[in-house]
Motif scaffolding. Structure first.
Motif, PDB file in Angstrom:
ATOM      1  N   ALA A  52       5.430  56.069  53.320  1.00 25.40           N
ATOM      2  CA  ALA A  52       5.581  57.538  53.773  1.00 25.40           C
ATOM      3  C   ALA A  52       5.334  58.463  52.868  1.00 25.40           C
ATOM      4  O   ALA A  52       4.303  59.337  52.758  1.00 25.40           O
ATOM      5  CB  ALA A  52       7.022  58.063  54.257  1.00 25.40           C
ATOM      6  N   ALA A  53       5.121  57.880  51.467  1.00 25.48           N
ATOM      7  CA  ALA A  53       4.611  58.454  50.255  1.00 25.48           C
ATOM      8  C   ALA A  53       3.149  58.196  50.242  1.00 25.48           C
ATOM      9  O   ALA A  53       2.575  58.567  49.101  1.00 25.48           O
ATOM     10  CB  ALA A  53       5.393  58.076  48.877  1.00 25.48           C
ATOM     11  N   GLY A  54       2.470  57.480  51.120  1.00 29.19           N
ATOM     12  CA  GLY A  54       1.135  57.052  50.958  1.00 29.19           C
ATOM     13  C   GLY A  54       0.394  55.915  50.451  1.00 29.19           C
ATOM     14  O   GLY A  54      -0.568  55.833  50.070  1.00 29.19           O
ATOM     15  N   ALA A  55       1.533  54.931  50.070  1.00 33.03           N
ATOM     16  CA  ALA A  55       1.118  53.610  49.469  1.00 33.03           C
ATOM     17  C   ALA A  55       1.079  52.644  50.706  1.00 33.03           C
ATOM     18  O   ALA A  55       1.805  52.570  51.830  1.00 33.03           O
ATOM     19  CB  ALA A  55       2.045  53.212  48.612  1.00 33.03           C
ATOM     20  N   ASP A  56       0.211  51.578  50.309  1.00 35.10           N
ATOM     21  CA  ASP A  56       0.477  50.378  51.368  1.00 35.10           C
ATOM     22  C   ASP A  56       1.491  49.173  50.576  1.00 35.10           C
ATOM     23  O   ASP A  56       0.970  48.973  49.504  1.00 35.10           O
ATOM     24  CB  ASP A  56      -0.922  49.574  51.417  1.00 35.10           C
ATOM     25  N   ALA A  57       2.418  49.109  51.162  1.00 32.60           N
ATOM     26  CA  ALA A  57       3.392  48.159  50.727  1.00 32.60           C
ATOM     27  C   ALA A  57       3.158  46.808  51.170  1.00 32.60           C
ATOM     28  O   ALA A  57       3.296  46.620  52.320  1.00 32.60           O
ATOM     29  CB  ALA A  57       5.021  48.698  51.260  1.00 32.60           C
ATOM     30  N   VAL A  58       2.849  45.986  50.347  1.00 33.27           N
ATOM     31  CA  VAL A  58       2.367  44.438  50.902  1.00 33.27           C
ATOM     32  C   VAL A  58       3.313  43.587  50.139  1.00 33.27           C
ATOM     33  O   VAL A  58       3.480  43.345  48.945  1.00 33.27           O
ATOM     34  CB  VAL A  58       0.969  44.241  50.351  1.00 33.27           C
ATOM     35  N   GLY A  59       3.987  42.607  51.083  1.00 30.07           N
ATOM     36  CA  GLY A  59       5.104  41.662  50.679  1.00 30.07           C
ATOM     37  C   GLY A  59       4.104  40.499  49.975  1.00 30.07           C
ATOM     38  O   GLY A  59       3.156  40.231  50.310  1.00 30.07           O
ATOM     39  N   PHE A  60       4.830  40.004  49.176  1.00 34.75           N
ATOM     40  CA  PHE A  60       4.402  38.491  48.672  1.00 34.75           C
ATOM     41  C   PHE A  60       5.550  37.572  48.148  1.00 34.75           C
ATOM     42  O   PHE A  60       6.813  38.199  47.702  1.00 34.75           O
ATOM     43  CB  PHE A  60       3.270  38.736  47.418  1.00 34.75           C
ATOM     44  N   ASP A  61       5.593  36.536  47.896  1.00 36.67           N
ATOM     45  CA  ASP A  61       6.486  35.459  47.544  1.00 36.67           C
ATOM     46  C   ASP A  61       6.001  34.850  46.485  1.00 36.67           C
ATOM     47  O   ASP A  61       5.374  34.018  46.233  1.00 36.67           O
ATOM     48  CB  ASP A  61       6.247  34.514  48.845  1.00 36.67           C
ATOM     49  N   PRO A  62       6.960  35.170  45.365  1.00 32.84           N
ATOM     50  CA  PRO A  62       6.580  34.684  43.984  1.00 32.84           C
ATOM     51  C   PRO A  62       6.709  33.107  43.884  1.00 32.84           C
ATOM     52  O   PRO A  62       6.126  32.736  42.839  1.00 32.84           O
ATOM     53  CB  PRO A  62       7.642  35.575  42.893  1.00 32.84           C
ATOM     54  N   LEU A  63       7.474  32.488  44.701  1.00 38.15           N
ATOM     55  CA  LEU A  63       7.501  31.065  44.683  1.00 38.15           C
ATOM     56  C   LEU A  63       6.122  30.582  44.967  1.00 38.15           C
ATOM     57  O   LEU A  63       6.069  29.343  44.414  1.00 38.15           O
ATOM     58  CB  LEU A  63       8.618  30.522  45.736  1.00 38.15           C
ATOM     59  N   HIS A  64       5.403  31.072  45.694  1.00 38.12           N
ATOM     60  CA  HIS A  64       4.271  30.263  46.326  1.00 38.12           C
ATOM     61  C   HIS A  64       3.015  31.062  46.397  1.00 38.12           C
ATOM     62  O   HIS A  64       1.646  30.583  46.275  1.00 38.12           O
ATOM     63  CB  HIS A  64       4.442  30.003  47.659  1.00 38.12           C
ATOM     64  N   GLU A  65       2.817  32.406  45.862  1.00 33.74           N
ATOM     65  CA  GLU A  65       1.890  33.463  45.801  1.00 33.74           C
ATOM     66  C   GLU A  65       1.533  34.110  44.526  1.00 33.74           C
ATOM     67  O   GLU A  65       2.418  34.249  43.813  1.00 33.74           O
ATOM     68  CB  GLU A  65       2.016  34.338  47.207  1.00 33.74           C
TER      69      GLU A  65
END
Length: 476
Positions: free
Chosen positions: A291-304
């Protein structure tokens, strides 16, 4: 005005079987064709994960300590939009909550009873009947009379030993005028595996979690009087409120999606850590970032590694100590995070995130963003904290006050080069202290805060992400 039926599943004490019953009830209602909105009272991150598996939608929290009483109704309305019934799991015992200075309310602040009153919902008590007989009537009588504004509408008897035992318990419930809405026997299969900080998160168990929820749905659903529970939920007293909206909140903070586009026409990218090691977070956080204008992109620190174009990073809580070897083995990500921090790009980390920013955790190399060493220990640190920011940071302004929550069995040992503190507060014995670490672009501490209770922090962080997006070099 929101009229979604709702029922609160509570208990006289912790360990009575609330999570098992709630999860099974949610699953059974969904199997019966209901659209269920699941909630959890308090700061707990783990139970909502099981609720989400059962309901097929995200589980949310209702915690007046973290967001204030005025937001409970709007958050409930927002989370139950589109549902035809809401199920709210309580925390600890029904009346157990925070004791605030000058408080004369018999109900603890932020307790299950407190939240039930705020949303106008009836309460069903789950009673561990293993040690009860006729005396159950006295226990129930006390709970009914302790705070008449809390409407207890029925009992679910758990861990009943025999038909005879059930008959005696039912007589006790009749004595105090409470209907029995379900009976569960002593079944060791109706448990969720736990470890040092409680239940194992559903995200770590994956297929096992789905099978466990399916088992709870089948066994609990067959033992409960679903029509009676639905009828009780429909007695909820509707509250006049406007549903909480991430977009409205962020607009009030001076943030809007169209206003956050960088000079090159790109929305700032906020990488949000997830996967099995970082399972703690509130659903509203991503919604507010977007809503604040960012793209929230998930990532997995175990593999990515960090997502391409990352401008800012959020690393929440979880169990890095259970995955320290795998986190250490992901050398590209550790290098990316260190480079990200050196470039002055924003990072906010809570609890597990703090440990991951350390140079090491119990001998396993971490990202080295902070000159601190993480150590696991047997002592549990648990509780709400009223904190103040000693200075400006990437998320908070000097003097800003928040209420957060600590929940960990680790500690960090700072080196000589550790940055300034993130928070100051007084411990339970009144001792003043400072906690966490903050630099120009990094804010890391053990304190979990709810973003809906601190929208200005989200706005400040996304503004920093937008500024980072305007600079040419980034990791990922």
């Amino acid at each position: 005005m929101t009229g979604v039926p709702a029922v609160v599943v509570a208990a006289p004490s912790s360990g009575s079987g609330k999570t098992t019953v709630t999860t099974g009830l949610i699953g059974a209602l969904k199997a019966a064709g209901h659209r269920v909105a699941p909630f959890k009272v308090g700061p707990d991150y783990i139970d909502p994960g099981y609720h989400a598996v059962a309901a097929g939608v995200v589980g949310r929290n209702l915690d007046p300590n973290l967001v204030g009483t005025e937001l409970i109704g709007p958050l409930f309305a927002a989370g139950s939009a589109g549902a035809d019934i809401a199920v709210v799991e309580g925390v600890m015992g029904l009346f157990d909550g925070r004791i605030l200075e000058g408080q004369d309310d018999p109900t603890g602040f932020g307790s299950t009873a407190h939240v039930a009153r705020l949303i106008g919902a009836p309460v069903v008590l789950v009673v561990d009947a293993a040690g009860h007989s006729q005396s159950l009537a006295a226990v129930l009588h006390g709970f009914i009379g302790y705070d008449p504004s809390v409407r207890i509408v029925g009992v679910i008897l758990n861990r009943v030993g025999s038909d005879r035992h059930e008959a005696v318990l039912r007589q006790a419930c009749v004595r105090v005028g409470l209907p029995v809405l379900g009976v569960l026997g002593r079944n060791p299969d109706l448990t969720v595996p736990s470890r040092h900080l409680g239940l194992i998160p559903a995200a770590e168990r994956r297929d096992d979690a789905v099978r466990a929820v399916d088992a709870m749905t089948g066994l609990v659903g067959a033992a409960l009087d679903l029509p009676a529970i639905v009828a009780a939920a429909r007695t909820r007293v509707s509250q006049t409120t406007t549903a909480w909206s991430a977009g409205t909140v962020m607009a009030q903070e001076g943030m809007a999606q169209e206003g956050m586009i960088s000079a090159d026409g790109r929305r700032p990218v906020v990488a949000v850590a997830g996967g099995a090691a970082f399972t703690f977070g509130y659903a509203e956080h991503r919604e507010m970032l977007v809503a604040a204008g960012a793209d929230a992109v998930g990532f997995d620190p175990l593999h990515e590694s960090l997502p391409s174009g990352t401008d800012a990073v959020v690393i929440g809580g979880g169990f890095p100590e259970e995955h320290a070897e795998a986190l250490a083995a992901n050398e590209p990500l550790r290098a990316d995070l260190a480079a990200h921090a050196r470039a002055g790009r924003p990072i906010v980390a809570e609890c597990a995130g703090l440990l991951y920013l350390a140079t090491e955790l119990d001998g396993h190399p971490m990202s080295g963003v902070l000159d601190v060493v993480g150590r696991f220990r047997p002592t549990l640190t648990l509780g709400y904290r009223d904190a103040v920011a000693p200075g400006d940071s990437v998320a908070f302004t000097a003097g800003q006050r928040v209420t957060g929550h600590e929940f960990h069995r680790s500690t960090v040992i700072a080196g000589e080069g550790a940055p300034t503190p993130a928070w100051a507060w007084r411990d339970h014995d009144g001792t003043a202290g400072t906690h966490g670490f903050a630099s120009g672009s990094v804010h890391a501490s053990y304190l979990h805060v709810h973003p809906a209770g601190t929208p200005s922090a989200v706005a400040r962080f996304v503004s920093a992400a937008r500024a980072a997006a305007a600079t040419p070099e980034r990791a990922g």
